[in-house]
Design an enzyme around this catalytic site. Sequence first.
Site, PDB file in Angstrom:
ATOM      1  N   CYS A  14      90.474 -15.464 -46.474  1.00  0.00           N
ATOM      2  CA  CYS A  14      90.472 -14.845 -47.806  1.00  0.00           C
ATOM      3  C   CYS A  14      90.253 -15.923 -48.866  1.00  0.00           C
ATOM      4  CB  CYS A  14      91.794 -14.122 -48.059  1.00  0.00           C
ATOM      5  SG  CYS A  14      93.228 -15.218 -47.939  1.00  0.00           S
ATOM      6  N   CYS A  17      92.643 -18.902 -48.933  1.00  0.00           N
ATOM      7  CA  CYS A  17      92.338 -19.976 -47.980  1.00  0.00           C
ATOM      8  C   CYS A  17      91.379 -20.974 -48.628  1.00  0.00           C
ATOM      9  CB  CYS A  17      91.696 -19.405 -46.717  1.00  0.00           C
ATOM     10  SG  CYS A  17      92.783 -18.395 -45.702  1.00  0.00           S
ATOM     11  N   CYS A  82      70.946 -54.076 -23.193  1.00  0.00           N
ATOM     12  CA  CYS A  82      72.253 -54.668 -22.927  1.00  0.00           C
ATOM     13  C   CYS A  82      73.334 -53.923 -23.696  1.00  0.00           C
ATOM     14  CB  CYS A  82      72.277 -56.150 -23.276  1.00  0.00           C
ATOM     15  SG  CYS A  82      72.025 -56.462 -25.038  1.00  0.00           S
ATOM     16  N   ASP A 490     103.585 -26.385  -8.383  1.00  0.00           N
ATOM     17  CA  ASP A 490     104.004 -24.986  -8.416  1.00  0.00           C
ATOM     18  C   ASP A 490     104.085 -24.509  -6.963  1.00  0.00           C
ATOM     19  OD1 ASP A 490     104.504 -22.416  -9.493  1.00  0.00           O
ATOM     20  OD2 ASP A 490     102.428 -21.883  -9.064  1.00  0.00           O
ATOM     21  N   ASP A 689      97.905 -23.238 -10.683  1.00  0.00           N
ATOM     22  CA  ASP A 689      96.706 -22.422 -10.486  1.00  0.00           C
ATOM     23  C   ASP A 689      95.842 -22.353 -11.729  1.00  0.00           C
ATOM     24  OD1 ASP A 689      98.051 -20.731 -12.169  1.00  0.00           O
ATOM     25  OD2 ASP A 689      98.498 -19.225 -10.656  1.00  0.00           O
TER      26      ASP A 689
END
Length: 798
Positions: A14, A17, A82, A490, A689
Amino acid sequence: MSPSFEVKVEGMHCASCAQRIEKGLSRMEGIEEVSLNPATEKASLTYDPDQVSSTDIVKKIRDLGYDVANEEVELDIHGMTCASCAARIEKALNRMDGVTEARINLATERGSVAYHPESVELEAILQKVQDLGYEAAPREEETALTEGRDKEIGFQKRLFLVAAVLSVPLVWTMFHHWEPLAWLVPDILLNGYVQLLLATPVQFYAGWRFYRGAWKSLKHGSANMDVLVALGTSAAYFYSLYILLTGGNALYFETAAIIITLILLGKLLEARAKGRTSEAIRKLMDLKAKKAVVVRNGEEIEVPVEEVVEGDTLRVRPGEKIPVDGVVLEGQSAVDESMLTGESIPVDKSEGDEVIGATLNKNGTLTFRATKVGKETALSQIIRIVEEAQGTKAPVQRLADRIASIFVPIVLVIAATTFLLWYFLFAPGNLEVAILNLTAVLVIACPCSLGLATPTSIMVGTGKGAENGILFKGGQYLEQTHRIDAVILDKTGTLTKGEPELTDILPANDWSEEELLRWAASAEKASEHPLAQAIVRKAEEQQAELLPSDRFKAIPGHGIQTVIGGKPVWIGTDKLMREQEVPVEDLEKEKERLEEEGKTAMWVAVNGQPAGLIAVADTVKETSAQAVRQLTDMGIEVWMVTGDNERTARAIADQVGIQHVRAEVLPEDKAKEVNRLQDEGKTVAMVGDGINDAPALAAADIGMAVGTGTDVAIEAADVTLMSEDLRTIPAAIRMSRLTLRNIKQNLFWAFFYNSVGIPVAAAGLLAPWIAGAAMAFSSVTVVSNALRLKRVRLMKSA
């Protein structure tokens, strides 16, 4: 006139901001004018570059809670010789307004530039590189790069052969100074004008690249390897020409020619070796299928794989490669996924299963729907991850970069000082000795090996890891992994197979086994938890008719609650039963027995009364115990963190040999366990996982996602382990340790060549041609040492 800066701001919702950002930026010292447009989400600024930079502005916007839209381009950069070349380009690009970060890699001859397209155009970035004296273009496909590399190697080979053919006679003349073999040198070769005729093409044709590079470098106020070689060989050549024209006979044409020839040989060997460092990428590219059989309008049509679009129906026969990622519609087969996951046993596929592009269909015909094509396929993502890792810099490289940026100017000062000391002090008036020692210093001091020391090892290390299903997402993670001294694992899906089975049904009171299973499955059918799915599968096998449920709610770490037939149902832990005041004392001993057997036992309560116990077992992976043993042997502390109860957790831990266990840990508290070990001074790797464990993966020093199948781009993980074989964890740490040791060896040799060679040359103890050979082969030594990593055996069976 003050420069302007325009940037796209993300996260503005808005006008307030925009006002907040405008206010925050206007308070910065050096900001002259700020204007924000919430509609276009763009900020326009005028600023004083002596007081504030575009990077400072971007940082301020992010500090205010917003983000800045970036684009990133991969560049092919040619002409670098180099480390100082790479450092120079990187420094110049990072100073450009609108460029957020530039990283240049000498070994891969590539650059990665993040920039704001509103502030700087890609053409301006390319032009900046060209203004510095190098060639730059947006990254080409790997096949084009390979062709370009082969073409460059062919050109270097021709230059070397020309230089070698013309230098051999000049080398022959050196035997004239050794009495036993002096008679072998024909008089014609001792003629100074013949030597001039042989040396000139070497100096100005084969060696032209050094003059061209030196001119471009000096024109922009810096110096690189080309400057050292051009100055050193020119000193020997033009001094010899002066002596020849003034009637003298102390000629050193052979010195200049041999130096150029040896350096060209070194560059040729280096280019070939550097090509081998990127073999991992080429191998991955070669895995891609070239053709695909698409079913359109009921007919099978063979098309190039690039023409397959998402949603197409494809057919793969036995012995053919699966062209893209997809889901099987019909058919059964075994698919060899070893090229991506490292698993040697083919995986059975049938309707509903996922297939991965580039894997090999073994013995049945599969029809599947394409779900990911082009750059979205698992293989393309793997290639992208490996390429990005090879292009990033490890922290250990920063020292080498800082030294390389100032190295050549320091060498020029040392060379000039050497010349003056020899001409005026050590050998007064002897121009010949002073020039020879000056040449030796200039030639021995090339920092090529310094620039190649780290990136070549990173390239080979990440490539070797990829071949074993270990994807490091950056050089910094490859380096940091070696510091790990604690690993958190886990349980479900990591140590265990993650596919639990219902093993025990113990009804309470007047409940039967069939009725208890029916109610439990009816309650759990809305849950996606592996334990719930095991219960539902068992009910389906027994063809139990499930009851409708209502108001399902998962209680993380404790269980579930729902309503069936108007009666509240709870399934879960002791704590959940206590909270609901369900009396479960009668079956507590049975629960203890099940948990001591390594099973997960869950209470089922209906309408406030116990209905019974259901136990589920998740079998341990075959390689879990081996992996834990290998980690322990490496001096690494292994922890298991799980939401399961203490008895079940201990039973699984005992099976695999884990000493340290944390049970009944909620998913959101796993990150706290990581922080606890970090507070004890540990460098922690979290292995999970990659989905439920994302907070813990992000909190760990190194997050490892295991067995992720086609989802290889989990953002929370720093290392992705394609295989579910836990031995890839110690293999990843082993790869990191070996790579870091290799980098240290390379840096040692790079510094050794220069730190020993320069003083020896300055002291007059090193012939210029020997200095040239030492310099040329220093780079070859470094790259060859990095290539030794290709031969290491990462996976151990025990």
